[in-house]
Motif scaffolding. Sequence first.
Motif, short mmCIF file in Angstrom:
data_model
loop_
_atom_site.label_atom_id
_atom_site.label_comp_id
_atom_site.label_asym_id
_atom_site.label_seq_id
_atom_site.Cartn_x
_atom_site.Cartn_y
_atom_site.Cartn_z
N ASN B 49 -4.04 52.95 -4.44
CA ASN B 49 -3.69 54.19 -5.13
C ASN B 49 -2.74 53.89 -6.28
O ASN B 49 -1.58 54.28 -6.26
CB ASN B 49 -3.06 55.20 -4.16
CG ASN B 49 -2.96 56.60 -4.74
OD1 ASN B 49 -3.26 56.83 -5.91
ND2 ASN B 49 -2.55 57.55 -3.92
N PRO B 50 -3.24 53.20 -7.31
CA PRO B 50 -2.36 52.79 -8.41
C PRO B 50 -1.83 53.98 -9.21
O PRO B 50 -0.75 53.90 -9.79
CB PRO B 50 -3.25 51.90 -9.28
CG PRO B 50 -4.65 52.32 -8.97
CD PRO B 50 -4.64 52.76 -7.54
N VAL B 51 -2.56 55.09 -9.23
CA VAL B 51 -2.16 56.22 -10.06
C VAL B 51 -0.97 56.96 -9.45
O VAL B 51 0.02 57.24 -10.12
CB VAL B 51 -3.34 57.19 -10.29
CG1 VAL B 51 -2.90 58.45 -11.00
CG2 VAL B 51 -4.44 56.50 -11.08
N LYS B 63 -13.59 50.79 -0.52
CA LYS B 63 -13.39 51.70 -1.66
C LYS B 63 -12.40 52.80 -1.28
O LYS B 63 -12.57 53.49 -0.28
CB LYS B 63 -14.73 52.31 -2.10
CG LYS B 63 -15.70 51.22 -2.60
CD LYS B 63 -16.79 51.77 -3.51
CE LYS B 63 -17.87 52.50 -2.73
NZ LYS B 63 -19.10 52.64 -3.55
N PRO B 64 -11.35 52.99 -2.12
CA PRO B 64 -10.31 53.97 -1.76
C PRO B 64 -10.64 55.39 -2.22
O PRO B 64 -11.16 55.58 -3.33
CB PRO B 64 -9.09 53.45 -2.52
CG PRO B 64 -9.65 52.75 -3.72
CD PRO B 64 -11.00 52.23 -3.34
N VAL B 65 -10.29 56.36 -1.38
CA VAL B 65 -10.37 57.76 -1.75
C VAL B 65 -8.97 58.34 -1.57
O VAL B 65 -8.35 58.14 -0.52
CB VAL B 65 -11.38 58.54 -0.87
CG1 VAL B 65 -11.51 59.98 -1.36
CG2 VAL B 65 -12.74 57.87 -0.87
N CYS B 66 -8.46 59.03 -2.59
CA CYS B 66 -7.08 59.54 -2.55
C CYS B 66 -7.04 61.06 -2.67
O CYS B 66 -8.01 61.66 -3.14
CB CYS B 66 -6.27 58.93 -3.70
SG CYS B 66 -6.35 57.15 -3.76
N GLU B 67 -5.89 61.64 -2.29
CA GLU B 67 -5.66 63.09 -2.29
C GLU B 67 -6.33 63.71 -1.06
O GLU B 67 -7.56 63.73 -0.92
CB GLU B 67 -6.18 63.77 -3.55
CG GLU B 67 -5.49 63.31 -4.82
CD GLU B 67 -4.01 63.66 -4.86
OE1 GLU B 67 -3.66 64.82 -4.63
OE2 GLU B 67 -3.20 62.73 -5.08
N ILE B 70 -9.42 66.04 -1.14
CA ILE B 70 -10.56 65.32 -1.70
C ILE B 70 -11.11 64.37 -0.64
O ILE B 70 -12.34 64.23 -0.48
CB ILE B 70 -10.15 64.57 -2.98
CG1 ILE B 70 -9.80 65.59 -4.07
CG2 ILE B 70 -11.25 63.63 -3.45
CD1 ILE B 70 -9.22 64.99 -5.34
N GLN B 73 -13.15 66.43 1.85
CA GLN B 73 -14.48 66.74 1.32
C GLN B 73 -15.38 65.50 1.34
O GLN B 73 -16.57 65.58 1.63
CB GLN B 73 -14.38 67.29 -0.11
CG GLN B 73 -13.83 68.70 -0.17
CD GLN B 73 -13.82 69.24 -1.58
OE1 GLN B 73 -14.81 69.75 -2.09
NE2 GLN B 73 -12.68 69.12 -2.24
N TYR B 74 -14.79 64.37 1.02
CA TYR B 74 -15.55 63.12 1.04
C TYR B 74 -16.04 62.83 2.46
O TYR B 74 -17.22 62.48 2.66
CB TYR B 74 -14.67 61.96 0.53
CG TYR B 74 -15.33 60.61 0.71
CD1 TYR B 74 -15.00 59.77 1.78
CD2 TYR B 74 -16.33 60.20 -0.18
CE1 TYR B 74 -15.64 58.55 1.94
CE2 TYR B 74 -16.96 58.98 -0.02
CZ TYR B 74 -16.62 58.16 1.05
OH TYR B 74 -17.25 56.94 1.21
#
Lengths: 213, 220
Positions: B49-51, B63-67, B70, B73-74
């Motif tokens: 989560n670089p952002v 593969k990363p999913v953030c928030e 979100i 839902q993913y």
Amino acid sequence: MAEVKLLGTWPSPFSYRVIWALKLKGIPYEYFEEDLSNKSPLLLQCNPVHKKIPVLIHGGKSICESIVILEYLEETWPQNPLMPDDPYERALARFWVKFVEEKGVAVWVKFFSSGEEKEKAMKDSLEMLKTIEEHALGKKKFFCGDKISLVDIAYGWMARWMEVIEELAGVKLFEPQKFPRLHAWMKDFKDEPMIKENLPGHDEMLVYFKNKH
Amino acid sequence: MASDQVTLLDLWASPFGMRVRLALAEKGVKYEYSEQDLVNKSALLLQMNPVHKKIPVLVHNGKPVCESLIIVQYIDEAWKDKAPLLPSDPYQRAQSRFWADFVDKKIYDLGRKIWTEKGEDQEAAKKGFIDSLKLLEGELGDKPYFGGETIGYVDIALVPFYTWFYAYETTGNFNIEAECPKMIAYCKRCLQKETVSKSLEDPKKVYDFVVMLRKKFGLE
């Protein structure tokens, strides 16, 4: 097909998001300009929680919050898709939409403040632009690939509103040579026929924002 | 999907993390839980989560999913053959998204103000918080869950905050059940479900965590 109504205000970028999606999908609709200083009974009835625009009314049922409306349009009218199919790509698209929701328009409006608040707004905006430039666009023409998507629509306010706000507030953060990818994206976004035909005028916006602030 | 590699980068007390744990539990997805130190962030977290450099992060086959919402839902879309979290009708889905967004905009921010602010600011936060819960009670109506007969997206967005109610009440000196009995009854009903009770943390432990944070921020 049940009728579609849009309650919006000129020149709200949130209103325009919905207009762009409706136009890109070829969905006929009736537009109602709201006066936010004198909210209509219809608006208050359709958005009792937030009392804000835009509101989409489809077959008598109302949908609020611009991004929620965009996802609704995508699911109800699948033609000219605005979202990728793959769940991971969709998660990335939603991530970038959320990013601009949190860091975007609200921050730019703070340019009309002064002192510390304005300084912070400028610093935050620069950070936001850098992040988008480095992480979001990559080598793609638009945020999700070759075609306009919901993400581009969410960022669309940058294509016209940003320059007006910068001009009025006397700041210059977005420099094309510092943000080449974003600059190229803005040009491509504005060149899309449905967008080009549906952008608020620069001069009219200057007058509008001058009067407001 | 037996070859799936699923890891959750999380912090035990985070209501956002609990949302993801709950969604994974509803779908019966096996995963590795990785407790993160948010003071000394791991190289893995910064890479995934670089952002935002925040938790939760779901890492699915690298593969990363953030928030959190979100991620939920993913999870619904990636494991779509079981326990749908969002309704199938687009209008109902829009309503679910609207109310989950409402929870995000109101409950966390107002709750945070309750335990970090004092005086007038704290009173305003308490009022806003109760008003928001009452609106949610209205939306729930007579349904057992926001998702109808089963737990859905809005339930997942909201019910983890129940674990923080005791901390809000104690630091804010007020009683949520007295103002919003329907909301508390709803939360307790959710906790009767095994997926919920095993995904949510003990409110007393959360309160101790908040006391520690308050000391750290010089609020006690």
